[in-house]
Design a protein around this motif. Structure first.
Motif, PDB file in Angstrom:
ATOM      1  N   GLU A  82       3.875  18.147 -11.943  1.00  0.00           N
ATOM      2  CA  GLU A  82       4.401  18.294 -13.297  1.00  0.00           C
ATOM      3  C   GLU A  82       5.842  17.794 -13.408  1.00  0.00           C
ATOM      4  N   LYS A  83       6.699  18.186 -12.461  1.00  0.00           N
ATOM      5  CA  LYS A  83       8.129  17.881 -12.581  1.00  0.00           C
ATOM      6  C   LYS A  83       8.597  16.729 -11.698  1.00  0.00           C
ATOM      7  N   PHE A  84       7.731  16.243 -10.835  1.00  0.00           N
ATOM      8  CA  PHE A  84       8.158  15.169  -9.918  1.00  0.00           C
ATOM      9  C   PHE A  84       6.955  14.392  -9.418  1.00  0.00           C
ATOM     10  N   CYS A  85       7.267  13.313  -8.727  1.00  0.00           N
ATOM     11  CA  CYS A  85       6.259  12.448  -8.150  1.00  0.00           C
ATOM     12  C   CYS A  85       6.672  12.166  -6.710  1.00  0.00           C
ATOM     13  N   VAL A  86       5.714  12.182  -5.785  1.00  0.00           N
ATOM     14  CA  VAL A  86       6.006  11.812  -4.394  1.00  0.00           C
ATOM     15  C   VAL A  86       5.348  10.453  -4.133  1.00  0.00           C
ATOM     16  N   PHE A  87       6.189   9.489  -3.799  1.00  0.00           N
ATOM     17  CA  PHE A  87       5.755   8.116  -3.532  1.00  0.00           C
ATOM     18  C   PHE A  87       5.874   7.885  -2.032  1.00  0.00           C
ATOM     19  N   THR A  88       4.753   7.575  -1.373  1.00  0.00           N
ATOM     20  CA  THR A  88       4.759   7.376   0.076  1.00  0.00           C
ATOM     21  C   THR A  88       4.292   5.969   0.425  1.00  0.00           C
ATOM     22  N   PRO A  89       5.225   5.079   0.770  1.00  0.00           N
ATOM     23  CA  PRO A  89       4.801   3.748   1.227  1.00  0.00           C
ATOM     24  C   PRO A  89       4.002   3.894   2.520  1.00  0.00           C
ATOM     25  N   LEU A  90       2.884   3.188   2.613  1.00  0.00           N
ATOM     26  CA  LEU A  90       2.078   3.216   3.839  1.00  0.00           C
ATOM     27  C   LEU A  90       2.415   2.023   4.723  1.00  0.00           C
ATOM     28  N   GLU A  91       3.383   1.237   4.276  1.00  0.00           N
ATOM     29  CA  GLU A  91       3.830   0.059   5.029  1.00  0.00           C
ATOM     30  C   GLU A  91       4.790   0.493   6.135  1.00  0.00           C
ATOM     31  N   LYS A  92       4.706  -0.180   7.278  1.00  0.00           N
ATOM     32  CA  LYS A  92       5.665   0.088   8.353  1.00  0.00           C
ATOM     33  C   LYS A  92       6.992  -0.608   8.075  1.00  0.00           C
ATOM     34  N   ASN A  93       6.931  -1.726   7.329  1.00  0.00           N
ATOM     35  CA  ASN A  93       8.138  -2.502   7.034  1.00  0.00           C
ATOM     36  C   ASN A  93       8.412  -2.544   5.535  1.00  0.00           C
ATOM     37  N   LEU A  94       9.586  -2.073   5.145  1.00  0.00           N
ATOM     38  CA  LEU A  94      10.018  -2.252   3.758  1.00  0.00           C
ATOM     39  C   LEU A  94      10.997  -3.414   3.780  1.00  0.00           C
ATOM     40  N   ASN A  95      10.437  -4.622   3.653  1.00  0.00           N
ATOM     41  CA  ASN A  95      11.263  -5.817   3.760  1.00  0.00           C
ATOM     42  C   ASN A  95      11.002  -6.739   2.580  1.00  0.00           C
ATOM     43  N   ARG A  96      11.484  -7.958   2.688  1.00  0.00           N
ATOM     44  CA  ARG A  96      11.375  -8.930   1.594  1.00  0.00           C
ATOM     45  C   ARG A  96       9.938  -9.075   1.086  1.00  0.00           C
ATOM     46  N   SER A  97       8.952  -9.026   1.983  1.00  0.00           N
ATOM     47  CA  SER A  97       7.558  -9.262   1.561  1.00  0.00           C
ATOM     48  C   SER A  97       7.022  -8.170   0.632  1.00  0.00           C
ATOM     49  N   VAL A  98       7.591  -6.972   0.667  1.00  0.00           N
ATOM     50  CA  VAL A  98       7.093  -5.901  -0.218  1.00  0.00           C
ATOM     51  C   VAL A  98       8.138  -5.397  -1.216  1.00  0.00           C
ATOM     52  N   SER A  99       9.378  -5.865  -1.089  1.00  0.00           N
ATOM     53  CA  SER A  99      10.445  -5.285  -1.926  1.00  0.00           C
ATOM     54  C   SER A  99      10.224  -5.498  -3.420  1.00  0.00           C
ATOM     55  N   ALA A 100       9.662  -6.650  -3.803  1.00  0.00           N
ATOM     56  CA  ALA A 100       9.403  -6.898  -5.227  1.00  0.00           C
ATOM     57  C   ALA A 100       8.351  -5.919  -5.747  1.00  0.00           C
ATOM     58  N   ASP A 101       7.306  -5.704  -4.949  1.00  0.00           N
ATOM     59  CA  ASP A 101       6.274  -4.717  -5.298  1.00  0.00           C
ATOM     60  C   ASP A 101       6.877  -3.325  -5.420  1.00  0.00           C
ATOM     61  N   LEU A 102       7.733  -3.001  -4.462  1.00  0.00           N
ATOM     62  CA  LEU A 102       8.365  -1.677  -4.432  1.00  0.00           C
ATOM     63  C   LEU A 102       9.169  -1.451  -5.714  1.00  0.00           C
ATOM     64  N   LYS A 103       9.994  -2.428  -6.061  1.00  0.00           N
ATOM     65  CA  LYS A 103      10.800  -2.323  -7.290  1.00  0.00           C
ATOM     66  C   LYS A 103       9.900  -2.189  -8.514  1.00  0.00           C
ATOM     67  N   ALA A 104       8.840  -2.997  -8.553  1.00  0.00           N
ATOM     68  CA  ALA A 104       7.912  -2.966  -9.690  1.00  0.00           C
ATOM     69  C   ALA A 104       7.243  -1.599  -9.817  1.00  0.00           C
ATOM     70  N   GLU A 147       0.839  -1.200   0.000  1.00  0.00           N
ATOM     71  CA  GLU A 147       0.000   0.000   0.000  1.00  0.00           C
ATOM     72  C   GLU A 147       0.867   1.240   0.000  1.00  0.00           C
ATOM     73  N   TYR A 148       0.437   2.234  -0.778  1.00  0.00           N
ATOM     74  CA  TYR A 148       1.190   3.481  -0.861  1.00  0.00           C
ATOM     75  C   TYR A 148       0.298   4.601  -1.372  1.00  0.00           C
ATOM     76  N   ASN A 149       0.746   5.821  -1.169  1.00  0.00           N
ATOM     77  CA  ASN A 149       0.105   6.994  -1.766  1.00  0.00           C
ATOM     78  C   ASN A 149       1.023   7.514  -2.847  1.00  0.00           C
ATOM     79  N   LEU A 150       0.424   8.113  -3.865  1.00  0.00           N
ATOM     80  CA  LEU A 150       1.206   8.657  -4.968  1.00  0.00           C
ATOM     81  C   LEU A 150       0.669  10.038  -5.296  1.00  0.00           C
ATOM     82  N   ARG A 151       1.562  10.989  -5.359  1.00  0.00           N
ATOM     83  CA  ARG A 151       1.167  12.346  -5.749  1.00  0.00           C
ATOM     84  C   ARG A 151       1.990  12.757  -6.953  1.00  0.00           C
ATOM     85  N   LYS A 152       1.320  12.945  -8.076  1.00  0.00           N
ATOM     86  CA  LYS A 152       2.035  13.325  -9.296  1.00  0.00           C
ATOM     87  C   LYS A 152       1.939  14.826  -9.508  1.00  0.00           C
TER      88      LYS A 152
END
Length: 131
Positions: free
Chosen positions: A12-34, A5-10
């Motif tokens: 014109e010149k940039f994007c802000v990506f905010t993971p809503l996960e407390k843990n950025l670990n193996r279980s979400v890293s593939a999603d994160l990369k994708a 889960e994440y929020n995304l704010r687009k």
């Protein structure tokens, strides 16, 4: 298979990506990369990742951030980590020496300013190499 889960704010010149996960670990890293690859394919050049919600990051999470940094900078874009970084995450950044490699800026306003400055520098360098 849990989707990250994440929020995304687009903007014109940039994007802000905010993971809503407390843990950025193996279980979400593939999603994160994708997600990072998807954003790049969508034409996002400058990415700001807000890690304010993240309480823990492991080597898989760090690897996803490093991959994104490499991909965005290779495409002549910016990659910035933003937010009040939690102590455990700061420790992992220090241990892995990523704090020396990543652009880590706490305040959103300053992170955006940094992206604009890099964008301007790239335009100036681009203009001068054309002549």
């Amino acid at each position: 298979n849990i989707r990250m889960e994440y929020n995304l704010r687009k903007e014109e010149k940039f994007c802000v990506f905010t993971p809503l996960e407390k843990n950025l670990n193996r279980s979400v890293s593939a999603d994160l990369k994708a997600e990072f690859v998807f954003l790049q394919n969508e034409g996002v050049r400058n990415l700001i990742v807000d890690l304010s919600n993240v309480e823990f990051i492991d080597s898989d999470g760090l690897s996803a951030l490093l991959m994104a940094r490499r991909n965005f900078t290779e495409q002549k874009g910016s990659f910035v980590i933003m937010g009040a970084i939690q102590p455990n995450v700061q420790t992992m950044f220090k241990i892995s020496k990523l704090s020396e490699i990543l652009n880590i800026i706490e305040a959103e306003e300053e992170a955006i300013e940094f992206v604009f400055m890099e964008e301007l520098e790239r335009e100036i360098v681009g203009d001068s190499s054309d002549t």
